[in-house]
Design an enzyme around this catalytic site. Structure first.
Site, PDB file in Angstrom:
ATOM      1  N   PRO A  91       0.843  -1.198   0.000  1.00 34.03           N
ATOM      2  CA  PRO A  91       0.000   0.000   0.000  1.00 34.03           C
ATOM      3  C   PRO A  91       0.882   1.253   0.000  1.00 34.03           C
ATOM      4  O   PRO A  91       1.874   1.319   0.723  1.00 34.03           O
ATOM      5  CB  PRO A  91      -0.787  -0.111   1.312  1.00 34.03           C
ATOM      6  CG  PRO A  91      -0.728  -1.551   1.689  1.00 34.03           C
ATOM      7  CD  PRO A  91       0.573  -2.073   1.148  1.00 34.03           C
ATOM      8  N   GLY A  95       3.513   4.284   5.052  1.00 32.44           N
ATOM      9  CA  GLY A  95       4.665   4.106   5.937  1.00 32.44           C
ATOM     10  C   GLY A  95       5.252   2.712   5.853  1.00 32.44           C
ATOM     11  O   GLY A  95       5.986   2.299   6.742  1.00 32.44           O
ATOM     12  N   LEU A  96       4.918   1.987   4.795  1.00 30.29           N
ATOM     13  CA  LEU A  96       5.405   0.607   4.671  1.00 30.29           C
ATOM     14  C   LEU A  96       6.568   0.508   3.682  1.00 30.29           C
ATOM     15  O   LEU A  96       6.907  -0.580   3.229  1.00 30.29           O
ATOM     16  CB  LEU A  96       4.252  -0.328   4.276  1.00 30.29           C
ATOM     17  CG  LEU A  96       3.090  -0.360   5.282  1.00 30.29           C
ATOM     18  CD1 LEU A  96       1.953  -1.225   4.751  1.00 30.29           C
ATOM     19  CD2 LEU A  96       3.554  -0.877   6.648  1.00 30.29           C
ATOM     20  N   GLY A  97       7.171   1.635   3.359  1.00 34.14           N
ATOM     21  CA  GLY A  97       8.408   1.608   2.584  1.00 34.14           C
ATOM     22  C   GLY A  97       8.230   1.342   1.106  1.00 34.14           C
ATOM     23  O   GLY A  97       9.150   0.838   0.457  1.00 34.14           O
ATOM     24  N   SER A  98       7.066   1.695   0.543  1.00 39.87           N
ATOM     25  CA  SER A  98       6.859   1.433  -0.886  1.00 39.87           C
ATOM     26  C   SER A  98       7.830   2.233  -1.750  1.00 39.87           C
ATOM     27  O   SER A  98       8.333   1.714  -2.748  1.00 39.87           O
ATOM     28  CB  SER A  98       5.412   1.738  -1.280  1.00 39.87           C
ATOM     29  OG  SER A  98       5.093   3.080  -1.007  1.00 39.87           O
ATOM     30  N   SER A  99       8.119   3.461  -1.380  1.00 41.90           N
ATOM     31  CA  SER A  99       9.018   4.256  -2.231  1.00 41.90           C
ATOM     32  C   SER A  99      10.440   3.698  -2.194  1.00 41.90           C
ATOM     33  O   SER A  99      11.125   3.660  -3.216  1.00 41.90           O
ATOM     34  CB  SER A  99       8.986   5.734  -1.824  1.00 41.90           C
ATOM     35  OG  SER A  99       9.471   5.897  -0.515  1.00 41.90           O
ATOM     36  N   ALA A 100      10.875   3.240  -1.041  1.00 37.22           N
ATOM     37  CA  ALA A 100      12.201   2.621  -0.958  1.00 37.22           C
ATOM     38  C   ALA A 100      12.252   1.346  -1.786  1.00 37.22           C
ATOM     39  O   ALA A 100      13.239   1.085  -2.490  1.00 37.22           O
ATOM     40  CB  ALA A 100      12.540   2.309   0.510  1.00 37.22           C
ATOM     41  N   ALA A 101      11.181   0.566  -1.737  1.00 36.18           N
ATOM     42  CA  ALA A 101      11.152  -0.686  -2.494  1.00 36.18           C
ATOM     43  C   ALA A 101      11.171  -0.423  -3.998  1.00 36.18           C
ATOM     44  O   ALA A 101      11.877  -1.112  -4.754  1.00 36.18           O
ATOM     45  CB  ALA A 101       9.922  -1.511  -2.098  1.00 36.18           C
ATOM     46  N   ASP A 142      14.797   2.570   5.493  1.00 41.10           N
ATOM     47  CA  ASP A 142      13.872   1.913   4.558  1.00 41.10           C
ATOM     48  C   ASP A 142      14.616   1.210   3.424  1.00 41.10           C
ATOM     49  O   ASP A 142      14.337   0.047   3.115  1.00 41.10           O
ATOM     50  CB  ASP A 142      12.906   2.935   3.947  1.00 41.10           C
ATOM     51  CG  ASP A 142      11.875   3.431   4.940  1.00 41.10           C
ATOM     52  OD1 ASP A 142      12.088   3.261   6.157  1.00 41.10           O
ATOM     53  OD2 ASP A 142      10.853   3.984   4.492  1.00 41.10           O
TER      54      ASP A 142
END
Lengths: 309, 309
Positions: A91, A95-101, A142
């Site tokens: 999602p 705050g679950l690190g999608s941009s870092a991933a 992240d």
């Protein structure tokens, strides 16, 4: 053609306190961003992002910057023709690190397509550069967690240690966008005004994280420590009504502990649920929010054997 | 015939930390227990308690013990004939000091009927004896606040200071009985297991209370400090889902701060609502709980001019 993926992350312990030199515990979660990349027939980047649901444009800024950073790092032509497809199962803006991933998976894809090998730490470092350029300020946590996978005990300025831990977690998303910058600024402001209150509070969070590291190493229950950490985050003013309802609902449904994860002010919470996982998920869904069971992603960024798009 | 009254109390700041030597701020609230007493036509105690709604039997144990303690203290016959009527406007077993108020009002009534003058501190001391005898362990805070009235800054082992403060408070009762003994034991147990986490946490609560004292003296808003204190109490494990819902509902309705008051594990919360008092009351009532606006009782235990029963 190359296909890569990189996992999202949750902060298990120590968010906010880590800004003041205390350790943090982060875990990569088995929810991934997938990037499929091949040489393009014409110059520049061609992106298709079927499968990326919300926040597409947001994610694509990271993807574009990651391609640029990777090409420059590898000494390749910035205008090299690349066709990219991206799909995210994390999602966005929770705050679950999608941009870092997105950043890490993209950099890995570019490097492999160009025949280069990057270490996990190099990948994390380049991913951090991407985040810094897109969003000005960013913690290296992240991208490090997404690149390396697993559970990491991170001591600011002193490196990190990998902890072997498999955690039965439930993630609940309030649906309210997290407000990282405002929350970090709010904590700093609180500390400036009340140093004698906030300094021991931050120290207490640091001790919770150190204790949690030992618990994880000894495979003991971390629920109670999560609950303590949650209260300390509430005391720092980063709690919300929505987060609090999810946290208490998860505990009432049988989670052994639950807390805000990440900056707070919206975003997500996590529950440690060695039992009653289904009930915890349903309790959060019952409040009209998204919840999913998730395990720790032991592998970080990786090349996938076959397409998942 | 003599009619007396004594107010209930709320802990404004510092509950639980006060057990470990940190200061506490308590306020007498304008909700009173009334005692009407006259010489009896026959030996012993005759009690009527019309008006005492719930927890009658509970309150009457304090009343009987208070009569005994007062008669013994004043050198009177234990079997002296007394007719007593009691009415309480303080919700029972909600952590609002109803048992202390019953004890203190009763002791004042006995002493006045016998023509004796007791200082507020003597009254508080005898009231504390009553509480200790009925419930084994008791803090001297409740009877001191009920006897003296006002807002008291209490430093364990070092006395107290009266703070001139008028506070627009809303009290919300979860309806779940408070669990003082269990909660005090739970905090002690947590501290035994995690001293490095809990000691700075308790120190932080102490600093919140010191800061709040200054705020009250300077007539500044104490809402933010209440919120910090609430989070720290949650971290100590004395929060509940019900308390948390009331606290967040009060804040959302416009309270500038809200927290658990007293031992937690049930019982009551308070909100500081310089504005939007009515909305805060309705928000709590909207969750099916009892709420009332209350001001600080400047006068503690007192003789009433006319009957209120």
């Amino acid at each position: 053609m190359v296909i890569t993926s990189a996992p999202g992350k949750v902060i298990l312990f120590g968010e906010h306190a880590v800004v003041y030199g205390e350790p943090a515990l982060a875990g990569a979660i088995e929810r991934r961003v997938y990037v499929e990349m091949e040489e393009g027939r014409r110059d520049g980047l061609t992106i298709s992002s079927e499968g990326v649901e919300d926040g597409d444009e947001y994610a694509l800024r990271y993807l574009r910057k990651a391609v640029e950073v990777a090409l420059v790092h590898l000494g390749a032509d910035r205008d090299r023709g690349l066709e990219v497809r991206v799909a995210s199962h994390i999602p966005m803006a929770s705050g679950l690190g999608s941009s870092a991933a997105v950043s890490v998976a993209t950099i890995l894809a570019v490097s492999r397509l160009l025949g280069a090998e990057l270490s996990g730490e190099a990948l994390a470092g380049l991913g951090h550069q991407v985040e810094l350029q897109v969003q000005e300020a960013a913690s290296p946590t992240d991208t490090l967690t997404s690149a390396l996978g697993g559970v990491l005990y991170i001591e600011p300025g002193r490196g990190y240690k990998r902890i072997a831990a498999s955690l039965p977690l439930v993630v609940g998303c309030t649906g309210d966008p997290r407000a990282t910058k405002e929350m970090v600024r709010g904590v700093r402001d609180l500390r400036d005004r009340y140093p004698r209150i906030v300094d021991p509070l931050i120290k207490s969070i640091g001790e919770v994280t150190r204790e949690a590291k030992v618990c994880l190493e000894e495979r003991r229950d971390i629920g109670e420590l999560m609950n303590i950490n949650h209260g300390l985050l509430e005391a720092l003013g980063v709690g919300t009504k929505g987060l609090s309802h999810l946290v208490h609902a998860a505990r009432a449904a049988g989670a052994s502990g639950a807390k805000i994860t990440g900056a707070g002010g919206g975003g997500s919470m996590i529950a440690y649920a060695p039992r009653e996982v289904e009930r915890v998920v349903r309790a959060i869904e019952g409040l009209g929010c998204t919840a999913f069971q998730v395990s720790i992603a032991v592998e970080g960024a990786r090349v996938e054997k076959k397409g998942l798009l």
